[in-house]
Design a protein around this motif. Structure first.
Motif, short mmCIF file in Angstrom:
data_model
loop_
_atom_site.label_atom_id
_atom_site.label_comp_id
_atom_site.label_asym_id
_atom_site.label_seq_id
_atom_site.Cartn_x
_atom_site.Cartn_y
_atom_site.Cartn_z
N UNK A 1 69.58 140.19 176.74
CA UNK A 1 69.42 138.74 176.71
C UNK A 1 70.58 138.05 177.39
N UNK A 2 71.80 138.53 177.09
CA UNK A 2 72.98 137.92 177.72
C UNK A 2 72.95 138.14 179.23
N UNK B 1 79.77 139.71 169.35
CA UNK B 1 78.50 139.52 168.64
C UNK B 1 77.93 140.86 168.18
N UNK C 1 68.80 143.99 172.57
CA UNK C 1 68.30 142.65 172.89
C UNK C 1 69.45 141.68 173.20
N UNK C 2 70.56 141.82 172.46
CA UNK C 2 71.71 140.93 172.71
C UNK C 2 72.26 141.18 174.12
N UNK D 1 68.47 148.35 168.16
CA UNK D 1 67.52 147.56 168.94
C UNK D 1 68.04 146.14 169.16
N UNK D 2 68.66 145.57 168.11
CA UNK D 2 69.19 144.21 168.25
C UNK D 2 70.34 144.19 169.27
N UNK E 1 77.14 141.77 164.27
CA UNK E 1 75.84 142.22 163.75
C UNK E 1 76.00 143.51 162.95
#
Lengths: 200, 200
Positions: free
Chosen positions: B163-164, B185, B159-160, B155-156, B189
């Protein structure tokens, strides 16, 4: 300029009404991101004419509610001690930021829907600046990676925190685990990568 | 059941119109996330009655456009070799995923605004599953961290990446730097954290 007592009384009433409406918007949108202007007028105990006199659109009122929460959040974040190791500072800032975002999740969701794209992030300028300054110091002290610009690291932290908040709202993430996980991932993104990272 | 030739001809026309409309929606929303139903009807060369006959609301049509892009994207991601080191696989998957997201940025923005909260992420089930399976394998091979659930890591990453993509649209991130930074990134993570991480 001097004003009649009647006029300044009306102005004080208007300020008081505006304040009641913003507080009602924070409360209503906090319970239900889809709360309507009527719901908020009822909660504030004002009529529709008064409501629309202060906030001509739902968008304007959602923005006012978000600005209020961000101002309160900024006061909380100001109190976080960022003077020691930047990694400890980041952990503390992310954990406090997380609590604020989790409390504001429903209002944030309303804002994401009602406000133009990018506006929500613009309104985060003050907390973002705090994160940004801390990342720059961590980079200067070589505990945070310098191969990715501080701007982008700060932006990614924003997306991780806000993304995790939507995961909690959607029931995909347990809110009790979230602060620790979010802080871990924030540190993982910012920390100097281990020499073993990747295989090339 | 047998149908008259006239009826099956009408059905073929309807299918063709639906296809033209979805393609027009992908093109129009790809140029302008705020494209209207009229813009899309004009691009497709169909009237409003035909348009609304197939898609009763802008929301339904935005969703159809996103589903189309996701199906195409899933074909691209299927071709990414994930059989080697999970870290190399993650890098390749994120870089391919990034290109797809960057191409779809404007349609995704339209979808974030038009569709109910959470629906966009639901529609990503297939690409998410691919990321999820890779993360689980990386965890099993102990090259990815196991102290954070695979679901949350996946999920992260979502979002990364997304978001980017909004950072690129907003002019905050240079699209030429983005794929490398995003992959870095993502690895940061997921990778096993270095023993030196944090100070406690």
């Amino acid at each position: 300029m001097s004003h009649s007592p009647a006029r300044s009384g009306r102005r004080a009433d208007a300020r008081q009404n505006a304040e009641k409406i913003v507080q009602a918007a924070v409360a209503c949108l906090g319970r239900n991101a889809e709360a309507s202007m009527n719901d908020i007028a009822r909660e504030a105990g004002v009529g529709r004419v008064t409501l629309y006199g202060h906030f001509p659109s739902r968008e304007a009122l959602v923005e006012a509610a978000l600005i209020r929460l961000l101002a309160q959040g900024n006061e909380v974040l100001k109190a976080v001690d960022l003077t020691g190791d930047p990694r400890d500072g980041l952990r503390a800032l992310v954990e406090s930021g997380w609590l604020l975002i989790a409390q504001a999740a429903s209002v944030l969701q309303a804002a994401q829907t009602a406000l133009p794209s990018g506006r929500v992030q613009e309104l985060h300028a003050k907390p973002e600046q705090r994160v940004h300054d801390l990342i720059r110091r961590g980079q200067a002290e070589r505990v945070f990676r310098v191969d990715i610009p501080a701007d982008l690291l700060a932006s990614v932290l924003h997306h991780i925190l806000h993304g995790a908040a939507t995961d909690v709202v959607a029931g995909r993430l347990d809110p009790t685990d979230a602060p620790r996980f979010v802080a871990e991932m924030a540190l993982a993104v910012c920390a100097v990568p281990p020499a073993t990272l990747g295989t090339d």
